[in-house]
Scaffold this active site. Structure first.
Site, PDB file in Angstrom:
ATOM      1  N   CYS A   1     -33.516  25.890 -19.310  1.00 18.28           N
ATOM      2  CA  CYS A   1     -34.674  26.095 -18.442  1.00 18.28           C
ATOM      3  C   CYS A   1     -34.362  27.058 -17.307  1.00 18.28           C
ATOM      4  O   CYS A   1     -34.261  26.673 -16.131  1.00 18.28           O
ATOM      5  CB  CYS A   1     -35.159  24.754 -17.917  1.00 18.28           C
ATOM      6  SG  CYS A   1     -35.752  23.751 -19.277  1.00 18.28           S
TER       7      CYS A   1
ATOM      8  N   PRO B   1      -3.576  42.862 -22.153  1.00 15.34           N
ATOM      9  CA  PRO B   1      -4.850  43.026 -22.846  1.00 15.34           C
ATOM     10  C   PRO B   1      -5.518  41.674 -23.132  1.00 15.34           C
ATOM     11  O   PRO B   1      -4.843  40.719 -23.501  1.00 15.34           O
ATOM     12  CB  PRO B   1      -4.446  43.700 -24.161  1.00 15.34           C
ATOM     13  CG  PRO B   1      -3.069  43.165 -24.425  1.00 15.34           C
ATOM     14  CD  PRO B   1      -2.420  43.035 -23.066  1.00 15.34           C
TER      15      PRO B   1
HETATM   16  C1  LIG Z   1      -8.931  39.593 -16.753  1.00 14.38           C
HETATM   17  C2  LIG Z   1      -7.592  40.193 -16.553  1.00 14.38           C
HETATM   18  C3  LIG Z   1      -6.977  40.890 -17.603  1.00 14.38           C
HETATM   19  C4  LIG Z   1      -7.615  41.114 -18.938  1.00 14.38           C
HETATM   20  O1  LIG Z   1      -8.696  41.974 -18.880  1.00 14.38           O
HETATM   21  P1  LIG Z   1      -9.372  42.479 -20.222  1.00 14.38           P
HETATM   22  O2  LIG Z   1     -10.460  43.364 -19.769  1.00 14.38           O
HETATM   23  O3  LIG Z   1      -9.882  41.288 -20.944  1.00 14.38           O
HETATM   24  O4  LIG Z   1      -8.331  43.212 -21.002  1.00 14.38           O
HETATM   25  C5  LIG Z   1      -5.702  41.383 -17.380  1.00 14.38           C
HETATM   26  N1  LIG Z   1      -5.086  41.208 -16.187  1.00 14.38           N
HETATM   27  C6  LIG Z   1      -5.643  40.549 -15.170  1.00 14.38           C
HETATM   28  C7  LIG Z   1      -4.906  40.396 -13.897  1.00 14.38           C
HETATM   29  C8  LIG Z   1      -6.924  40.036 -15.307  1.00 14.38           C
HETATM   30  O5  LIG Z   1      -7.502  39.395 -14.287  1.00 14.38           O
END
Ligand SMILES: *Cc1c(COP(=O)(O)O)cnc(C)c1O
Length: 420
Positions: free
Chosen positions: A343, A276
């Site tokens: 800008c 998460p």
């Molecule tokens: C960005 C990402 C996450 C986290 O995603 P959230 O939407 O911020 O929870 C988890 N795993 C991977 C592989 C990601 O690229």
């Protein structure tokens, strides 16, 4: 729920008035709430309480500030990292290497080697060649690299195209129908301990049904891999849970998510990994800004604030919505466009929005800016890099300095042939 509330008509972060922070640090500045970070870390964990074996790896790209990482490390979170730089941050924050997941579609050979030397707990492979290279690097060190194979389940996550990652034509993962054969080839290599599979279909997800479809496909893959004789001990379910950006947005809660996961993964008998990001950090931060001008417009006035697209890129990048609120609202309302000083016409946070009435010199915030905010900042238009403040109860600290334009200028050189 977050810890940004009005007390006696003035917006506070926990027990600190935002005006106090603006006076001490200047604007624009990101302000994070420790209580909210801790609360989200706890609520997410509690949502998964019904599952047997769970590993939480905070996706640090959402907000990689060292102090934020320390707060989450203290709550027992590992880290999901997508670059050598993020790996270094996670380690610097005291997160054990074994609790770090190394994701990312373009890990370099040097980054893979560094990850092995640090003892990273899991490499999520994005293509077969990466697995072959990793196995070679590990074998040369007398190691077996712990890994999973990231699959692309070809599910439309129903989110913005730029943060959708699980459709067949996205760059992430290997096509799920090719995964069994690829898994067999990789699992046969000496230098690799292929523990299972990984998935991450996108960010700001609001429809658990789509995620459940993706998880069901992974479940069928796990069964097929086991039928083929592989030992599957881990499945990484990624991140992606959305957060409310508007007061009336209704998003699935971590508890709703946990219920769905329990249903979708019943009988899998694996350690489930979670990554998460936004759901932990999003509502734990605001971008505090000062109104420079209120400029008359053709239909609506432009509220020109001192924060810009270089500080908070999401509106320009994804047409994202951030609620805008005065720090000391008068009770009057106005209809306005909100824009920064950069800008570019894209440096516009909102058009024709009903907002608290503001005037030059007033302080205001963009809410829900704790994730994918400061971390995406740039110095475009030779603006400084926005600082970050962490609040904890009645105390606050600058946890990232404002990098002044002079500091950036000082890193540039004029070659001697251009010197006069
Ligand atoms: C960005 C990402 C996450 C986290 O995603 P959230 O939407 O911020 O929870 C988890 N795993 C991977 C592989 C990601 O690229």
């Amino acid at each position: 729920m977050d810890s940004f509330d009005y007390r006696d008509g003035v917006l506070h972060c926990e027990d600190v008035a935002l005006a106090t922070i603006a006076a001490a640090v200047g604007t624009p500045v990101y302000v994070y709430s420790t209580a909210t970070l801790r609360r989200h870390a706890r609520v997410f964990r509690e949502g998964l309480a019904g599952l047997a074996k769970v590993h939480l790896a905070y996706a640090i790209k959402a907000n990689p500030n060292l102090a934020v990482l320390r707060v989450l490390a203290d709550k027992g979170y590992g880290a999901d990292v997508v670059s050598g730089g993020e790996m270094a941050r996670a380690l610097a924050a005291g997160i054990p290497a074994a609790d770090i997941v190394f994701s990312g579609v373009g890990k370099t050979r040097a980054e893979l080697a560094k990850g092995l030397d640090e003892g990273i707990g899991q490499f999520n492979l994005e293509l077969e060649e990466e697995g072959v290279v990793l196995a070679g690097l590990a074998a040369a060190r007398g190691m077996r690299a712990p890994a999973t194979l990231r699959v692309n389940p070809d599910v439309d996550a129903g989110t913005h195209a730029k943060i959708s990652t699980g459709k067949a034509d996205n760059k992430f993962g290997v096509p799920i129908d090719q995964a069994p054969a690829m898994f067999a080839r990789l699992a046969a290599l000496d230098g690799i301990d292929l523990k299972g599979v990984a998935i991450h279909i996108g960010s700001q997800l609001s429809d658990l049904g789509r995620l459940e479809v993706a998880y069901a496909r992974v479940g069928r893959l796990v069964a097929a891999l086991r039928a083929a004789g592989h030992r599957i001990t881990r499945v990484d379910l990624g991140g992606g849970l959305g957060v409310p950006y508007k007061a009336d947005d209704v998003l699935p809660s971590p508890a709703d998510y946990g219920t769905m996961v329990a249903r979708a993964t019943a009988g899998w008998d694996v350690e489930l990994m979670f990554e998460p990001g936004r759901v932990i950090a999003g509502n734990a931060g605001v971008l505090l800004t000062e109104v420079i001008w209120v400029k008359p417009g053709v239909t609506d006035p432009y509220v020109i604030v001192d924060a810009a697209m270089n500080d908070l890129m999401r509106p320009a990048l994804y047409d994202a919505w951030h609620d805008f609120a005065a720090v000391a609202p008068t009770g009057d309302r106005m209809r306005a466009n909100i824009a920064g000083p950069v800008c570019e016409s894209g440096d516009t946070f909102a058009m024709g929005r009903d907002i608290d009435a503001v005037a030059s010199g007033d302080l205001a915030v963009f809410r829900t800016a704790g994730a994918y905010g400061a971390t995406m900042a740039s110095t475009y238009n030779s603006r400084g890099l926005v600082p970050e403040v962490l609040v904890d109860g009645d105390r606050f600290a600058v946890v990232a300095d404002r990098i002044q334009p002079e500091t950036i200028l000082a890193a540039e050189r004029v070659p001697e042939w251009l010197e006069k």
